[in-house]
Design an enzyme around this catalytic site. Sequence first.
Site, PDB file in Angstrom:
ATOM      1  N   ASP A 132       0.793  -1.234   0.000  1.00 38.55           N
ATOM      2  CA  ASP A 132       0.000   0.000   0.000  1.00 38.55           C
ATOM      3  C   ASP A 132       0.824   1.282   0.000  1.00 38.55           C
ATOM      4  O   ASP A 132       1.968   1.312   0.428  1.00 38.55           O
ATOM      5  CB  ASP A 132      -0.995   0.008   1.168  1.00 38.55           C
ATOM      6  CG  ASP A 132      -0.351  -0.282   2.524  1.00 38.55           C
ATOM      7  OD1 ASP A 132       0.698  -0.958   2.562  1.00 38.55           O
ATOM      8  OD2 ASP A 132      -0.892   0.163   3.550  1.00 38.55           O
TER       9      ASP A 132
ATOM     10  N   GLU B 280      -0.673  -2.282   5.166  1.00 38.07           N
ATOM     11  CA  GLU B 280       0.292  -2.226   6.277  1.00 38.07           C
ATOM     12  C   GLU B 280       0.141  -0.906   7.026  1.00 38.07           C
ATOM     13  O   GLU B 280       0.329  -0.832   8.236  1.00 38.07           O
ATOM     14  CB  GLU B 280       1.726  -2.391   5.759  1.00 38.07           C
ATOM     15  CG  GLU B 280       2.766  -2.630   6.855  1.00 38.07           C
ATOM     16  CD  GLU B 280       3.134  -1.384   7.656  1.00 38.07           C
ATOM     17  OE1 GLU B 280       3.288  -1.484   8.882  1.00 38.07           O
ATOM     18  OE2 GLU B 280       3.255  -0.301   7.049  1.00 38.07           O
ATOM     19  N   GLU B 281      -0.213   0.143   6.290  1.00 36.60           N
ATOM     20  CA  GLU B 281      -0.346   1.475   6.901  1.00 36.60           C
ATOM     21  C   GLU B 281      -1.634   1.590   7.716  1.00 36.60           C
ATOM     22  O   GLU B 281      -1.915   2.638   8.283  1.00 36.60           O
ATOM     23  CB  GLU B 281      -0.313   2.574   5.828  1.00 36.60           C
ATOM     24  CG  GLU B 281       0.948   2.588   4.949  1.00 36.60           C
ATOM     25  CD  GLU B 281       2.178   3.132   5.658  1.00 36.60           C
ATOM     26  OE1 GLU B 281       2.064   3.570   6.817  1.00 36.60           O
ATOM     27  OE2 GLU B 281       3.263   3.101   5.048  1.00 36.60           O
TER      28      GLU B 281
ATOM     29  N   HIS C 263       7.843   8.626   4.420  1.00 34.52           N
ATOM     30  CA  HIS C 263       6.566   9.361   4.481  1.00 34.52           C
ATOM     31  C   HIS C 263       6.677  10.806   3.987  1.00 34.52           C
ATOM     32  O   HIS C 263       5.707  11.553   4.042  1.00 34.52           O
ATOM     33  CB  HIS C 263       5.924   9.323   5.885  1.00 34.52           C
ATOM     34  CG  HIS C 263       5.474   7.956   6.305  1.00 34.52           C
ATOM     35  ND1 HIS C 263       4.481   7.733   7.239  1.00 34.52           N
ATOM     36  CD2 HIS C 263       5.861   6.731   5.901  1.00 34.52           C
ATOM     37  CE1 HIS C 263       4.303   6.426   7.392  1.00 34.52           C
ATOM     38  NE2 HIS C 263       5.140   5.791   6.603  1.00 34.52           N
TER      39      HIS C 263
HETATM   40 NI    NI Z   1       6.400   1.238   5.442  1.00 32.77          NI
END
Ligand code: NI
Length: 441
Positions: A110, A168-169, A399
């Site tokens: 993702d 995963e996020e 990020h």
């Molecule tokens: Ni990651």
Amino acid sequence: MGKWLHKSFILLISAVFLVGPAWLSAVDLKTATAIDQEIEKNRAEIIKIRRFLHMNPELSNREFETSKLVANKLTALGLQVKTGVAMTGVVGLLTGALPGPTVAIRADMDALPVEEQNTFPYKSLNPGVMHACGHDFHTSIALGTAMVLSNFKDKIPGKIKFIFQPAEEGAPPGEEGGADLMIRQGVLVDPPVRAIFGLHVWPDLRVGQAGYAPGYTMASSDSFTLTIKGKSAHGARPQEGIDAIVIATEVISNLQNISSRLVDPTEALVISIGKIQGGVRSNIIADKVVMEGTVRTLNPELRDKIPEIIEKIVAGICQGYGASYNLDYERQLPPVYNHPEFVKAVLPWLTQSLGEANVVEVKPQLVSEDFAFYATRIPAFYFFLGVKSPGQATTAPLHSPNFNPDEKAITIGIKAMCHLVLNALEQQASLKTQAETTSSN
Ligand code: NI
């Protein structure tokens, strides 16, 4: 992780992985060279896949096109493919010609709700969505590993499960997803997975390097929402109200004392309030404050104690001022555990593939990873893959809208994964025979 699990881990690992120097590496020079050649042959296609993924990032539980690409590629390679696992997850099974156990590689797929600021030609085509955490790298590395290892079927003693995981996020509000759901849907059984490997791109390390931390390597992550309810009054007549803002400031500073006064100060603990909202106007006493925070630890027992400690502090302060409160504490992820005995077994394989000087021990990180759910169930090794370009002093962090990992790391990740799974399979297969011999004596 319970005590039972610790014990079973140690037994399993010492039975399966602690072996003499003759077993240090199953990948001989000839195989290692053949792996390098296969990687070289596939390099252009893998980079193309990575760029396609980067241009077409998809949010958690919405990895529809990514999942299609992965499933098509795995099918073309001749793997047994399962789709729709935990929403958009894909599992590919590569069956070797020789009998043996199953080990797994996990990649997350993702992207994040970040507007990309990079200007290279393969930047995101999806407004407001970007692979800013490198999961396009992780997916390409696992796919690349499948591409390379499908050429070694006749040498593989057992099976390799390639787990392509969504979310995963974190799943969108109201939805389930990620590692936990994949496990509940049976990803670690049928065939049962003996050991699992995962990696994360790491901007602090340069390309060519891999970092690892034995023991708890990434933190648990829990979150809470605290609502403090006071009583509104004129800003000039505070004695007639209950000031939720003043109470909130007391709570926040007292929460910071937990790590230094209420628990063992040598234990890693972070409590951060990331959002706070309250009040209506400068001259009105606020009747309500809502704050949201995150709690990170590297120790499951400490993790278990924190909700009660927070509640006691909040209750005490609120009582003192005559306020009430509501604490909504949500347990999310356990810490990622690299069992030190498993790390001992794995390190020679990693150093053999990347070179001794390139494998470095790093400090545990207080970021979190839902890979932790696999690692609380079976022996796991999670490591950090360097993506900083040579000569660069720093790179944009994970990020960030400018995150731009060096693509040279992709083939390095593939090489490391090939060596790790081949060695793990070879060792386990041989040891099974040994164990069988021993038990029949
Ligand atoms: Ni990651």
